[in-house]
Design an enzyme around this catalytic site. Sequence first.
Site, PDB file in Angstrom:
ATOM      1  N   GLU A 262       0.866  -1.168   0.000  1.00 50.19           N
ATOM      2  CA  GLU A 262       0.000   0.000   0.000  1.00 50.19           C
ATOM      3  C   GLU A 262       0.902   1.217   0.000  1.00 50.19           C
ATOM      4  O   GLU A 262       1.542   1.527   1.006  1.00 50.19           O
ATOM      5  CB  GLU A 262      -0.926   0.019   1.222  1.00 50.19           C
ATOM      6  N   CYS A 296      -2.888   8.477   3.093  1.00 50.46           N
ATOM      7  CA  CYS A 296      -2.732   8.289   1.649  1.00 50.46           C
ATOM      8  C   CYS A 296      -4.051   8.319   0.907  1.00 50.46           C
ATOM      9  O   CYS A 296      -4.077   8.420  -0.324  1.00 50.46           O
ATOM     10  CB  CYS A 296      -2.007   6.974   1.371  1.00 50.46           C
TER      11      CYS A 296
END
Length: 492
Positions: A262, A296
């Site tokens: 990720e 994010c």
Amino acid sequence: MSAERDGEQRLFIGGEWVEPDGGHYEVINPATEGVVGLAPEASREQVHAAAGAAREAFGTWSRTAPEERAAVLDRAAEIMRRDFAAYAELAQAESGATTGTARGMQVAVSVARFKRYAKGALEPVEAGLPPQISEAGPMGKAGVLGALTVRQPVGVVTCITSYNNPWANPAGKVAPALAMGNTVVVKPAPQDPLSVYRMAAALEEAGAPPGVVNVVSGARPGVGEAAVDAPDVDMVSFTGSTSVGQRIAEVCGRDMKRQLMELGGKGAALVLDDADLDSAVAGIGTTFSFYSGQICTAPTRVIAHRAIYDELIGKLAGYIGFMKVGDPLEKGTIVGPVISAAHRDRIESYVELGRKEGARVVAGGERPAGPGLDRGFYVAPTLLADCTNDMRVVREEIFGPVVVVVPFDDEEEGIALANDSDYGLLDYVWSGDVSRAFRVARRLRAGGVGVNTIGRNMEAPFGGFKKSGVGRDVGSYALHAYSELQSIVWPG
């Protein structure tokens, strides 16, 4: 041996609390710049020893009945719940999170994830399937061969976690990995590793056998490198920057180690001309400032139709004006500090770069001042308008409370601008016409798209397109991520 001695945290290797070869380093409170504690600096040999301990434990743990694995995870969740307040206080001190974030989005989510994957370990058993998650495979021609597709644990998993969530992020890796029968080596972010050691202590108290969970930390790059290249490691699960993820992928590629990545994000928030602007502004404002912008999934790249562009800018500037910046311990604080002085300086350099590139600073743009802000690493929420897609502030992940706005004239241009990015983690669409919003969402090159919402379904797969990552996790998809498919075939 205890987890600490005179305030100095020890490593956790093979079920033992071990003195670090590299001494200790200070963990700094981002709000006060005071010392929270002393974290251990592991040597390369100690990291490899942790991987070796995980390898030794894997044979037994992978064959442990799922009911027993589930019981360990469930007991660990109850221990975290028991010590909730202390854990949240530590997480807040290490990471600079607001009280609501530390309690609700860090420790509470960690408890929920351990509970979820305790249940996940039992799902195949309750369905009458073999111990691992299994599926009936297709029959061979004319029923000559029977087939069963079985999910087997990968083996030893290195979990490298991010600083922006020292509880929920490691929980999202460790819990599903253990549920599937893997063993783990956790390498926490150097800025806030102490919470991860508390998680390891909870698992030890819950009855996790020696070597099933190991934690090694360090501020030097060599610790993370050793956790990736250790010969006993079969898989690396990493959350962090794209640049670091690319280096990890190169190492994993040499030995064909499995990866779950990720990475960065630069979420596009596509606001169409028929959008409910109040809803869009509330969603964008709430999310780009959450945890001081250090997430994010934030919609930091607003792409707004020119018909509503000026109104959106005005509403978003007004929303930012009500955000309280300050001590994360104080009630009402929305934006606390960022993780370090270096990161604060990096964010401020991007704001200055935006000015030079021609962006208009509508809100923020200066270091916040006021009572209590003379120390700590604070950044004012900042709105940059009149941006174009070739600007670095639009293309690069800033990872702070900075939102940029780019105008567009028609739907096709808006979609093209949203997709013109190296990233593709989580995008957003706001439109008064839901069918239109869904049609647009299907054309966005992102792993997830929110339609008129900033919320996430925690059973839906999560991961990115392009440079935002490799693989999917969350919910049952995390159980899939930490497993390998095996086909078993027999005469029909």
